[in-house]
Write an enzyme that holds these catalytic residues in place. Structure first.
Site, PDB file in Angstrom:
ATOM      1  N   ALA A   1       0.820  -1.227   0.000  1.00 21.25           N
ATOM      2  CA  ALA A   1       0.000   0.000   0.000  1.00 21.25           C
ATOM      3  C   ALA A   1       0.846   1.267   0.000  1.00 21.25           C
ATOM      4  O   ALA A   1       0.298   2.375   0.045  1.00 21.25           O
ATOM      5  CB  ALA A   1      -0.930  -0.002   1.215  1.00 21.25           C
TER       6      ALA A   1
ATOM      7  N   ARG B   1       2.640   2.661  -2.298  1.00 25.45           N
ATOM      8  CA  ARG B   1       2.641   3.463  -3.521  1.00 25.45           C
ATOM      9  C   ARG B   1       1.706   2.832  -4.553  1.00 25.45           C
ATOM     10  O   ARG B   1       1.136   1.758  -4.307  1.00 25.45           O
ATOM     11  CB  ARG B   1       4.052   3.648  -4.091  1.00 25.45           C
ATOM     12  CG  ARG B   1       4.885   2.416  -4.104  1.00 25.45           C
ATOM     13  CD  ARG B   1       6.375   2.704  -4.145  1.00 25.45           C
ATOM     14  NE  ARG B   1       7.129   1.490  -3.969  1.00 25.45           N
ATOM     15  CZ  ARG B   1       7.534   0.699  -4.960  1.00 25.45           C
ATOM     16  NH1 ARG B   1       7.310   1.040  -6.201  1.00 25.45           N
ATOM     17  NH2 ARG B   1       8.199  -0.409  -4.714  1.00 25.45           N
TER      18      ARG B   1
ATOM     19  N   THR C   1       7.449  -2.761   2.505  1.00 26.45           N
ATOM     20  CA  THR C   1       8.550  -3.668   2.850  1.00 26.45           C
ATOM     21  C   THR C   1       9.548  -3.026   3.820  1.00 26.45           C
ATOM     22  O   THR C   1      10.412  -3.725   4.346  1.00 26.45           O
ATOM     23  CB  THR C   1       9.312  -4.124   1.584  1.00 26.45           C
ATOM     24  OG1 THR C   1       9.769  -2.972   0.894  1.00 26.45           O
ATOM     25  CG2 THR C   1       8.440  -4.960   0.670  1.00 26.45           C
TER      26      THR C   1
ATOM     27  N   ASN D   1      -2.468  -7.163  -3.189  1.00 28.64           N
ATOM     28  CA  ASN D   1      -2.033  -6.237  -4.241  1.00 28.64           C
ATOM     29  C   ASN D   1      -0.527  -6.277  -4.495  1.00 28.64           C
ATOM     30  O   ASN D   1      -0.091  -6.028  -5.618  1.00 28.64           O
ATOM     31  CB  ASN D   1      -2.450  -4.805  -3.851  1.00 28.64           C
ATOM     32  CG  ASN D   1      -1.746  -3.760  -4.686  1.00 28.64           C
ATOM     33  OD1 ASN D   1      -2.092  -3.529  -5.839  1.00 28.64           O
ATOM     34  ND2 ASN D   1      -0.706  -3.134  -4.130  1.00 28.64           N
TER      35      ASN D   1
ATOM     36  N   TYR E   1       5.723 -13.801 -14.515  1.00 25.56           N
ATOM     37  CA  TYR E   1       4.646 -12.893 -14.069  1.00 25.56           C
ATOM     38  C   TYR E   1       3.291 -13.379 -14.589  1.00 25.56           C
ATOM     39  O   TYR E   1       2.308 -13.435 -13.847  1.00 25.56           O
ATOM     40  CB  TYR E   1       4.975 -11.500 -14.598  1.00 25.56           C
ATOM     41  CG  TYR E   1       4.059 -10.377 -14.176  1.00 25.56           C
ATOM     42  CD1 TYR E   1       4.094  -9.865 -12.876  1.00 25.56           C
ATOM     43  CD2 TYR E   1       3.187  -9.795 -15.085  1.00 25.56           C
ATOM     44  CE1 TYR E   1       3.270  -8.817 -12.503  1.00 25.56           C
ATOM     45  CE2 TYR E   1       2.359  -8.747 -14.728  1.00 25.56           C
ATOM     46  CZ  TYR E   1       2.412  -8.253 -13.437  1.00 25.56           C
ATOM     47  OH  TYR E   1       1.595  -7.200 -13.065  1.00 25.56           O
TER      48      TYR E   1
ATOM     49  N   LYS F   1       0.125 -14.567 -12.313  1.00 24.57           N
ATOM     50  CA  LYS F   1      -1.167 -13.868 -12.386  1.00 24.57           C
ATOM     51  C   LYS F   1      -2.262 -14.805 -12.892  1.00 24.57           C
ATOM     52  O   LYS F   1      -3.415 -14.707 -12.456  1.00 24.57           O
ATOM     53  CB  LYS F   1      -1.051 -12.629 -13.278  1.00 24.57           C
ATOM     54  CG  LYS F   1      -0.105 -11.546 -12.714  1.00 24.57           C
ATOM     55  CD  LYS F   1      -0.560 -11.009 -11.375  1.00 24.57           C
ATOM     56  CE  LYS F   1       0.205  -9.750 -10.976  1.00 24.57           C
ATOM     57  NZ  LYS F   1      -0.194  -9.250  -9.641  1.00 24.57           N
TER      58      LYS F   1
ATOM     59  N   ILE G   1      -1.215   0.804 -16.001  1.00 25.42           N
ATOM     60  CA  ILE G   1      -1.610   1.827 -15.032  1.00 25.42           C
ATOM     61  C   ILE G   1      -0.375   2.653 -14.677  1.00 25.42           C
ATOM     62  O   ILE G   1       0.724   2.105 -14.510  1.00 25.42           O
ATOM     63  CB  ILE G   1      -2.186   1.164 -13.750  1.00 25.42           C
ATOM     64  CG1 ILE G   1      -3.334   0.196 -14.092  1.00 25.42           C
ATOM     65  CG2 ILE G   1      -2.631   2.215 -12.737  1.00 25.42           C
ATOM     66  CD1 ILE G   1      -4.564   0.804 -14.711  1.00 25.42           C
TER      67      ILE G   1
HETATM   68  P1  NAP Z   1       4.373  -0.598  -7.591  1.00 27.38           P
HETATM   69  O1  NAP Z   1       4.061   0.825  -7.808  1.00 27.38           O
HETATM   70  O2  NAP Z   1       5.670  -1.161  -8.060  1.00 27.38           O
HETATM   71  O3  NAP Z   1       4.198  -0.916  -6.026  1.00 27.38           O
HETATM   72  C1  NAP Z   1       4.399  -2.222  -5.567  1.00 27.38           C
HETATM   73  C2  NAP Z   1       3.936  -2.351  -4.134  1.00 27.38           C
HETATM   74  O4  NAP Z   1       4.156  -3.708  -3.735  1.00 27.38           O
HETATM   75  C3  NAP Z   1       4.714  -1.462  -3.204  1.00 27.38           C
HETATM   76  O5  NAP Z   1       3.876  -1.050  -2.160  1.00 27.38           O
HETATM   77  C4  NAP Z   1       5.798  -2.398  -2.680  1.00 27.38           C
HETATM   78  O6  NAP Z   1       6.260  -2.053  -1.390  1.00 27.38           O
HETATM   79  C5  NAP Z   1       5.029  -3.699  -2.601  1.00 27.38           C
HETATM   80  N1  NAP Z   1       5.908  -4.847  -2.627  1.00 27.38           N
HETATM   81  C6  NAP Z   1       6.892  -5.136  -3.533  1.00 27.38           C
HETATM   82  N2  NAP Z   1       7.516  -6.274  -3.175  1.00 27.38           N
HETATM   83  C7  NAP Z   1       6.940  -6.694  -2.034  1.00 27.38           C
HETATM   84  C8  NAP Z   1       7.159  -7.774  -1.155  1.00 27.38           C
HETATM   85  N3  NAP Z   1       8.136  -8.690  -1.363  1.00 27.38           N
HETATM   86  N4  NAP Z   1       6.381  -7.886  -0.049  1.00 27.38           N
HETATM   87  C9  NAP Z   1       5.416  -6.992   0.197  1.00 27.38           C
HETATM   88  N5  NAP Z   1       5.160  -5.931  -0.569  1.00 27.38           N
HETATM   89  C10 NAP Z   1       5.916  -5.789  -1.678  1.00 27.38           C
HETATM   90  O7  NAP Z   1       3.263  -1.559  -8.222  1.00 27.38           O
HETATM   91  P2  NAP Z   1       1.840  -1.218  -8.872  1.00 27.38           P
HETATM   92  O8  NAP Z   1       2.069  -0.856 -10.287  1.00 27.38           O
HETATM   93  O9  NAP Z   1       1.045  -0.339  -7.996  1.00 27.38           O
HETATM   94  O10 NAP Z   1       1.207  -2.686  -8.889  1.00 27.38           O
HETATM   95  C11 NAP Z   1       0.325  -3.144  -7.883  1.00 27.38           C
HETATM   96  C12 NAP Z   1      -0.279  -4.458  -8.339  1.00 27.38           C
HETATM   97  O11 NAP Z   1      -0.951  -4.260  -9.594  1.00 27.38           O
HETATM   98  C13 NAP Z   1       0.749  -5.553  -8.600  1.00 27.38           C
HETATM   99  O12 NAP Z   1       0.239  -6.794  -8.186  1.00 27.38           O
HETATM  100  C14 NAP Z   1       0.932  -5.535 -10.100  1.00 27.38           C
HETATM  101  O13 NAP Z   1       1.333  -6.777 -10.611  1.00 27.38           O
HETATM  102  C15 NAP Z   1      -0.476  -5.185 -10.535  1.00 27.38           C
HETATM  103  N6  NAP Z   1      -0.522  -4.588 -11.881  1.00 27.38           N
HETATM  104  C16 NAP Z   1       0.046  -3.384 -12.144  1.00 27.38           C
HETATM  105  C17 NAP Z   1      -0.036  -2.861 -13.419  1.00 27.38           C
HETATM  106  C18 NAP Z   1       0.552  -1.529 -13.796  1.00 27.38           C
HETATM  107  O14 NAP Z   1       0.495  -1.185 -14.985  1.00 27.38           O
HETATM  108  N7  NAP Z   1       1.066  -0.755 -12.872  1.00 27.38           N
HETATM  109  C19 NAP Z   1      -0.684  -3.583 -14.420  1.00 27.38           C
HETATM  110  C20 NAP Z   1      -1.243  -4.805 -14.126  1.00 27.38           C
HETATM  111  C21 NAP Z   1      -1.166  -5.298 -12.833  1.00 27.38           C
HETATM  112  P3  NAP Z   1       7.598  -1.116  -1.199  1.00 27.38           P
HETATM  113  O15 NAP Z   1       7.160   0.296  -1.494  1.00 27.38           O
HETATM  114  O16 NAP Z   1       7.974  -1.314   0.215  1.00 27.38           O
HETATM  115  O17 NAP Z   1       8.604  -1.621  -2.180  1.00 27.38           O
END
Ligand code: NAP
Length: 248
Positions: free
Chosen positions: A15, A17, A40, A92, A157, A161, A190
């Site tokens: 959560a 970011r 983390t 998430n 990935y 998923k 996103i």
């Molecule tokens: P993001 O901005 O990279 O943020 C990732 C989040 O996950 C951060 O809060 C991070 O915490 C946390 N995280 C990473 N490794 C972790 C671990 N080992 N244990 C616990 N928390 C961990 O990602 P996002 O783009 O918001 O993506 C969120 C979700 O949506 C993901 O499941 C991703 O696969 C999915 N998604 C994203 C997109 C896209 O285009 N962005 C598209 C499809 C699906 P820290 O800040 O502490 O590192």
């Protein structure tokens, strides 16, 4: 808000970011939940607590690396001990370690499976006992369009998923009699740190493939999650809901 007027307790992994942050804030503001969000690092968890207090919302951050199975169980047990239940679980947290399969190292495969798929097994199991007792619960996975269409360089990935889809559909059948719903929201592209790494050229090529010609916002995903987490979505379970500007 629960039927007895108590705020629902929501738990959102990752959560600090991006999409998780938007979900956490919206659940607290629109669904009147008390939200526990994870990061983390200690600094990340403190940032979560601060954004809730700055917005005047109920919620706080905790440190959790979902790569560590023992940490998941300990953290969730402590939260359930403190709040009596977790009513809404949002899986998430996610990572990418892209590589062509021929070059993919074992740790790139296993890290992605652990964080994106295995963690959902452990968090769900930890939350289900109190949800079953309460005869109400919501589990929402954040998947990806890649889990349905695949992508060169992302076999780890995409497998994780796609695995979440199977988990969602099976668990939904198991717990439906207890009024617990399990759904998956599959984002397209996103605007978060995950997408910020792309070059201008890659971004341009990406947008060309999205029918509405826009990269989505974290709030686009959060709106759908808030609906699924609400009483209004009582009859929706076992579903994969794509939020992607029409790209799939
Ligand atoms: P993001 O901005 O990279 O943020 C990732 C989040 O996950 C951060 O809060 C991070 O915490 C946390 N995280 C990473 N490794 C972790 C671990 N080992 N244990 C616990 N928390 C961990 O990602 P996002 O783009 O918001 O993506 C969120 C979700 O949506 C993901 O499941 C991703 O696969 C999915 N998604 C994203 C997109 C896209 O285009 N962005 C598209 C499809 C699906 P820290 O800040 O502490 O590192």
């Amino acid at each position: 808000m629960s039927q007895n007027g108590q705020p629902k307790i929501a738990f959102v992994t990752g959560a600090s970011r991006g999409i998780g942050r938007a979900i956490a804030l919206k659940l607290a503001s629109e669904n009147a939940c008390t939200v526990i969000g994870t990061a983390t690092s200690r600094a990340g968890a403190d940032r979560i607590s601060k954004f809730f207090s700055d917005a005047g919302l109920n919620g706080y951050g905790v440190v959790l690396d979902v790569h560590e199975t023992g940490q998941i169980q300990k953290t969730l047990a402590e939260i359930i001990d403190r709040h009596q239940s977790i009513d809404i679980l949002i899986n998430n947290a996610g990572i990418t370690r892209d590589n062509l399969l021929m070059r993919m190292k074992e740790n790139e495969w296993y890290d992605v499976i652990k964080v994106n798929l295995d963690a959902a097994y452990f968090t769900s199991k930890a939350c289900l006992r109190t949800m079953m007792k309460a005869r109400w619960g919501r589990i929402i996975q954040i998947g990806s369009v890649i889990g349905s269409i695949g992508n060169a360089g992302q076999s780890n990935y995409a497998a994780a998923k796609a695995g979440l889809i199977g988990l969602t559909k099976s668990l939904a059948c198991e717990v439906a009699p207890r009024n617990i719903t399990v759904n998956l929201v599959a984002p397209g592209f996103i605007e978060t740190d995950m997408v910020a790494a792309l070059s201008d050229k890659q971004r341009q090529q990406l947008v060309e493939h999205i029918p509405n010609k826009k990269i989505g916002k974290p709030e686009d995903i959060a709106h759908m999650v808030c609906f699924l987490a609400s009483y209004r979505a009582d009859y929706v379970t076992g579903q994969v809901i794509h939020v992607n500007g029409g790209m799939y």
